[in-house]
Design an enzyme around this catalytic site. Sequence first.
Site, PDB file in Angstrom:
ATOM      1  N   GLU A 138      16.597 -12.995   6.414  1.00  0.00           N
ATOM      2  CA  GLU A 138      16.925 -13.569   5.102  1.00  0.00           C
ATOM      3  C   GLU A 138      15.627 -13.774   4.324  1.00  0.00           C
ATOM      4  O   GLU A 138      14.545 -13.761   4.923  1.00  0.00           O
ATOM      5  CB  GLU A 138      17.620 -14.926   5.292  1.00  0.00           C
ATOM      6  CG  GLU A 138      18.941 -14.783   6.009  1.00  0.00           C
ATOM      7  CD  GLU A 138      19.765 -16.070   6.005  1.00  0.00           C
ATOM      8  OE1 GLU A 138      19.329 -17.081   5.398  1.00  0.00           O
ATOM      9  OE2 GLU A 138      20.844 -16.031   6.604  1.00  0.00           O
ATOM     10  N   GLN A 347      -7.905  10.834   8.466  1.00  0.00           N
ATOM     11  CA  GLN A 347      -9.369  10.981   8.478  1.00  0.00           C
ATOM     12  C   GLN A 347      -9.769  12.420   8.843  1.00  0.00           C
ATOM     13  O   GLN A 347     -10.674  12.992   8.231  1.00  0.00           O
ATOM     14  CB  GLN A 347      -9.962   9.978   9.494  1.00  0.00           C
ATOM     15  CG  GLN A 347     -11.455   9.808   9.410  1.00  0.00           C
ATOM     16  CD  GLN A 347     -11.897   9.131   8.110  1.00  0.00           C
ATOM     17  OE1 GLN A 347     -11.102   8.472   7.441  1.00  0.00           O
ATOM     18  NE2 GLN A 347     -13.140   9.328   7.738  1.00  0.00           N
ATOM     19  N   GLU A 374      11.902  -5.363  13.306  1.00  0.00           N
ATOM     20  CA  GLU A 374      12.428  -5.848  14.604  1.00  0.00           C
ATOM     21  C   GLU A 374      11.405  -6.739  15.317  1.00  0.00           C
ATOM     22  O   GLU A 374      11.276  -6.710  16.542  1.00  0.00           O
ATOM     23  CB  GLU A 374      12.908  -4.690  15.480  1.00  0.00           C
ATOM     24  CG  GLU A 374      14.081  -3.977  14.812  1.00  0.00           C
ATOM     25  CD  GLU A 374      14.919  -3.136  15.737  1.00  0.00           C
ATOM     26  OE1 GLU A 374      15.026  -3.480  16.924  1.00  0.00           O
ATOM     27  OE2 GLU A 374      15.474  -2.143  15.254  1.00  0.00           O
TER      28      GLU A 374
END
Length: 392
Positions: A138, A347, A374
């Site tokens: 949320e 790179q 997660e």
Amino acid sequence: MSAATLPNAATHSFRLTEEQEQLRREIRSFAAKEIAPHVMEWDEASEFPSAVVKQLGRMGLLGMLIPDELGGAGLGYVDYMMAIEEISAVDGSVGIIMAAHNSLGMNHIYLAGNAEQHRRYIPKLATGEWLAAWGLTEPGSGSDAAGARTTAVRKGDRWVLNGSKTFITNGAHADVSVVIAVTDKTQGTHGLSAFIVEKGMPGFRPGKKENKLGLRASDTSELILEDCEVPAENLLGKEGEGFVDSLRILDGGRISIAALALGIARGAYDAARKYVKQRRQFGKAIAEFQGIQWKLADMATQLDAARLLTLRAAAIKDAGKTTTSESAMAKLFASEAAVRICDEAVQLHGGYGFIKDYPVEKFYRDVKLCTIGEGTSEIQRMVIARELLKRP
Ligand SMILES: Cc1cc2nc3c(=O)[nH]c(=O)nc-3n(C[C@H](O)[C@H](O)[C@H](O)COP(=O)(O)OP(=O)(O)OC[C@H]3O[C@@H](n4cnc5c(N)ncnc54)[C@H](O)[C@@H]3O)c2cc1C
């Protein structure tokens, strides 16, 4: 991929079977044909790849962890991580769409759902007719997910949900979303419950679609619940156990994020290995410089270490055991290694690595989500430390 074993190989084999190798070849060829040509176009337009998602369903890749009798492919986490790696080596956006559907939204219904909920939702989800999302985060509660404010109040034969969920993968495209809400705020982590909310239910709608750094073809949206009435039978699992069940779901989900990281990093590594053999400076291919060779060696070593940790977590999960710390270790190491590998890949391309004509620019943007989604790296370290300190 090189076959490998761990010291406890007697219990967990890390060698892929012939069927798994065959599945890998099929997915690799599908990704090369159906995904690769469109990756940059979808990325630039932030376009959700609906047709490819339907194809994934037809290939069984949207019901990988679900048994045959419920319409799934009846496979395990080792197959699943390998599938996510293959897809994400071409496009992490498609990888995260698969991950949120398989191991979060649908898996929560499969693991916590009753027979009627299985009958009603799983066959449609497992075949890809429907897509799933999972709403825990949320605006005010991310790492501290138990601090959710969305509420669910029982009124007769219905629950009335109010609140909002943020950053939800597949949010605006999902037919079915699992939403976590507070049902008893006096009970702390045992006061949250999970609900199955269907697209089109009155009071439920997607909100803001996020404009993202990477994984731009995946959908990350807000979910808004305004007096959303959900039938009592859509309570998923036991009342008050929604958060505890979510932690179990994340043990599996984190294996998929490790695999997503692995796939993105492998895509970047493969592109860099090819490039350094072609690019010439100082009269020779840059691959001939030892400074470049050492970078490649470090990238390959980190990639293999990430794959082994992910395979270990997947194999233990397939053996039916708890993988809280193994999943967190795999996710932590694979995502951080993948960020370093993608950085080196840019790179090694020099200025061309910064240009959209080369794929490493997108891998570099996409990979960052893996240290965040997660559970951030910091949260993985908390989970690992908590598990370590529990041991006698
Ligand atoms: C592309 C994308 C897809 C997502 N998909 C989903 C989804 O499908 N479903 C879903 O529910 N969520 C989803 N999320 C949300 C994601 O899981 C959260 O963003 C993540 O858990 C972090 O929460 P936060 O963003 O609120 O960060 P915060 O929790 O605010 O963290 C901010 C920083 O503080 C650190 N921090 C917080 N607490 C501690 C602590 N105790 N110790 C040390 N450091 C700490 C964090 O590690 C981080 O570095 C998605 C996010 C993104 C960006």
